[in-house]
Scaffold this motif. Structure first.
Motif, PDB file in Angstrom:
ATOM      1  N   THR A 185      -3.790  -1.519  -7.805  1.00 58.32           N
ATOM      2  CA  THR A 185      -3.782  -0.031  -8.463  1.00 58.32           C
ATOM      3  C   THR A 185      -3.195  -0.280  -9.925  1.00 58.32           C
ATOM      4  O   THR A 185      -2.755  -1.119 -10.427  1.00 58.32           O
ATOM      5  N   SER A 211      -4.773  -1.132  -3.160  1.00 55.39           N
ATOM      6  CA  SER A 211      -5.550  -0.179  -2.296  1.00 55.39           C
ATOM      7  C   SER A 211      -6.652  -1.222  -1.559  1.00 55.39           C
ATOM      8  O   SER A 211      -6.500  -2.263  -2.167  1.00 55.39           O
ATOM      9  N   THR A 251       0.895  -1.239  -0.032  1.00 62.47           N
ATOM     10  CA  THR A 251       0.035  -0.053  -0.100  1.00 62.47           C
ATOM     11  C   THR A 251       0.816   1.383   0.033  1.00 62.47           C
ATOM     12  O   THR A 251       0.651   2.172  -0.851  1.00 62.47           O
TER      13      THR A 251
END
Ligand code: SF4
Length: 207
Positions: free
Chosen positions: A114, A98, A92
């Motif tokens: 992502t 995410s 993260t």
């Protein structure tokens, strides 16, 4: 080896006197595990990740959101939830994944790549490519024997509790036997050889 100790499949004497196919197969599987470990480590180093972080990214890339949870990943890679949470925290911070809240349970969340994480997973997911040419070069019948043998081994290891439930046909509640063939009652198709699945998105654990 002492008289009362169990023979080791890694002892060449045990493998060859007399020739012991079981020991040779176990030792061969161990060698292959070493190849995977090495290739994974090499790719992870190249990406600036740990091997586990790389495995998490690749898993998230190819599995439905409902399976992308800390608990599933902990089971998949035989580590604690805390270890996966650490990997998730780093990924993260690197903006590769995410969290998305589970609408059915606001205390739970799913993990999602992502766009940058997807790009990395697409590249890193090929880390086992060096194994493809030797596998592809096997004669078709031998390839099928290897596949069916590996499925059976995984199923037996799962039944013995050595590994967690695999998302494969043999452990699925939709799996059945019809005269002379395996069958999927969900997809309503026979499951012969190549059709048998190792990692099925529709899998539902039979127990
Ligand atoms: S749902 Fe998937 S895993 Fe289950 S029997 Fe059908 S093909 Fe196999």
């Amino acid at each position: 080896m002492t008289a009362d100790s169990a023979p080791s499949p890694f002892d060449p004497f045990q493998q060859n006197n007399p020739p012991d196919l079981d020991s040779k197969i176990v030792a061969s599987l161990e060698r292959l595990t070493g190849v995977f470990r090495h290739l994974l480590w090499q790719e992870a180093t190249h990406c600036g990740l740990s091997p586990l972080q790389l495995q998490v990214v690749v898993f998230l890339r190819f599995h439905p959101l409902g399976q992308c949870t800390v608990s599933t990943l902990a089971r998949e890679y035989h580590v604690s939830r805390a270890t996966i949470s650490d990997a998730v925290k780093t990924l993260t911070q690197k903006l590769l994944i995410s969290r998305r809240t589970d609408p059915a349970d606001l205390r739970s969340h799913f993990l999602q790549l992502t766009p940058e994480g997807e790009r990395l997973a697409d590249q890193a997911g090929r880390f086992a490519e060096p194994l493809h040419p030797p596998v592809a070069s096997l004669p078709a019948r031998q390839k099928m024997s290897v596949y069916l043998g590996l499925l059976t081994l995984l199923h037996q290891l799962q039944q013995a509790g050595t590994i967690p439930v695999q998302r494969m046909c043999f452990s699925c509640r939709h799996y059945g036997r019809q005269p002379g063939q395996h069958f999927c009652h969900l997809l309503n198709i026979p499951l012969e050889g190549l059709q048998l699945r190792l990692d099925c998105p529709e899998h539902a654990a039979a127990f």
